[in-house]
Design a protein around this motif. Structure first.
Motif, PDB file in Angstrom:
ATOM      1  N   LEU A  18       0.781  -1.257  -0.112  1.00 48.82           N
ATOM      2  CA  LEU A  18      -0.096  -0.088   0.039  1.00 48.82           C
ATOM      3  C   LEU A  18       0.748   1.363   0.024  1.00 48.82           C
ATOM      4  N   LYS A  45      -6.279   0.576  -2.221  1.00 46.65           N
ATOM      5  CA  LYS A  45      -6.654   0.315  -0.649  1.00 46.65           C
ATOM      6  C   LYS A  45      -5.868  -1.283  -0.731  1.00 46.65           C
ATOM      7  N   SER A  46      -5.487  -1.593   0.693  1.00 45.26           N
ATOM      8  CA  SER A  46      -5.083  -3.064   0.859  1.00 45.26           C
ATOM      9  C   SER A  46      -5.915  -4.184   0.967  1.00 45.26           C
TER      10      SER A  46
END
Length: 399
Positions: free
Chosen positions: A340, A365-366
């Motif tokens: 990220l 986004k992770s």
């Protein structure tokens, strides 16, 4: 003007014609017009005066043309018959006669006027010569010497001319020293009219006003921050780019920090990314060193928006791409947790540059963030469903 002065003048005119390409005939005309102007200030603005300069000796003579009349009403242009006969015995009413004027006392004034006119003429010729020399060299990289600073702008000695490297065209983290050598691209060669009237060049106005010092252009605008500078460096370092075997489809830069370059090979036998990197990274390292450590990501072109987004996020590894709004080109890029920070980049540079390549608004986004958000939505939806009569917890969870 005596004989020795005339001789000196002719020698000076020959030198001027040879070095500055100013024809002697033009200089004669300038001096003659200057003398006429000086004499008119003394005799009258309506006086008809003719000045002639001998092209062989440099001797200048002036005459006042006057009309012979019985009664003089306009002394500047008319002469009485009786006085006219003193000059020319055969003069008659209605004739126009030329009366010789003493120019010795006006020669100094005329010389000063001529000097100013000639200086202006030389400047005009030098400006035209400079424009003709540097205008065809736009988009060419050259090396100059830092001559002086004008606030945050830099004046660069290019040899035959001075170039301007405005602050907005510099790599911000670089520091330049007086008399230091600097490489830059000739971004534009602009006239004063273009600077003042063209909206896209307004940003150079303040820099030019500080360095101008009475000049009127043209102005050689240099740049190290322009995309064209990076493109030219690739042409210099990568033979395949110069030979058009590898195309640079787009360049997006945060000068001095990161750049993303989309490349495409015209020949299937040529690896565009490998060609730009070079053996052991020598080619890309030379480019990076010239740009003060600017990281350059090479993005292979693919004719697929999803794959292009994945490639554009380099050096981050992408797990998946989710389209949030196809119409407005918004997408979510999902990456492993440890990727990220890489995907976002310092000060959001990586994702900002990546968004420009496909023209999509990207959000990163992770995997953990996506999973948590999904679980949260599922729990909220389950709560809504359990409130419906006939739906129990197990069926709500299943739904």
């Amino acid at each position: 003007m005596d004989e020795s002065q005339s001789k000196q003048l002719m020698i000076a005119l020959e030198q001027l014609e040879r070095e500055r390409n100013i024809k002697r005939e033009d200089v004669f005309k300038t001096i003659e017009d200057s003398l006429v102007s000086a004499l008119r200030k003394h005799i009258g603005k309506n006086a008809q005066i003719v000045a002639r300069m001998d092209p062989e000796t440099g001797v200048i003579r002036a005459y006042q043309v006057m009309k012979v009349v019985e009664t003089v009403f306009t002394p500047e242009t008319e002469i009485a018959l009786s006085k006219a006969k003193e000059k020319i015995a055969t003069a008659e009413v209605g004739d126009e006669i030329s009366i010789g004027l003493s120019v010795s006392e006006f020669s100094r004034i005329a010389a000063q006027i001529a000097k100013q006119v000639l200086i202006q003429k030389i400047r005009d010729i030098e400006r035209d010569s400079m424009f003709r020399e540097y205008k065809p060299r736009e988009d060419e990289i050259l090396t100059g010497v830092v001559r002086r600073f004008s606030d945050r702008d830099i004046i660069v000695d290019l040899g035959k001319a001075e170039g301007l490297l405005p602050f907005c065209e510099q790599i911000r983290k670089e520091r330049y020293a007086p008399n230091g050598r600097i490489r830059a691209i000739i971004l534009k060669v602009l006239t004063q009219k273009e600077i003042m009237e063209e909206p896209q060049y307004k940003r150079y106005c303040s820099a030019i006003m500080k360095m101008d010092r009475g000049q009127k252009g043209p102005y050689v605008i240099l740049s190290r921050a322009a995309d064209e500078f990076l493109a030219k460096l690739f042409e210099m370092e990568v033979p395949e780019v110069e030979e058009k075997l590898v195309e640079l489809l787009s360049i997006n830069r945060e000068p001095g920090f990161r750049a993303k370059v989309v490349v495409r090979g015209k020949d299937s036998k040529v690896d565009p990314v490998g060609a730009c990197v070079g053996m052991r990274g020598m080619r890309i390292r030379a480019i990076t060193n010239e740009l003060s450590g600017e990281r350059v990501d090479l993005i292979p072109f693919v004719d697929d928006a999803h794959l292009m987004i994945i490639n554009a996020m380099s050096p981050a590894r992408v797990t998946s791409v989710r389209v949030l709004d196809a119409e407005h080109k918004r997408a979510l890029v999902v990456v492993p947790d440890d990727q990220l920070p890489v995907a976002i980049g310092r000060d959001w540079q990586n994702i900002r540059l990546a968004s420009r390549i496909p023209g999509w608004e990207l959000e990163a986004k992770s995997e953990t963030q996506v999973r948590e958000e999904t679980e949260k939505l599922q729990n909220e939806f389950a709560k809504v469903l359990t409130g419906v009569e006939g739906i129990g917890p197990k069926i709500a969870e299943l739904l």
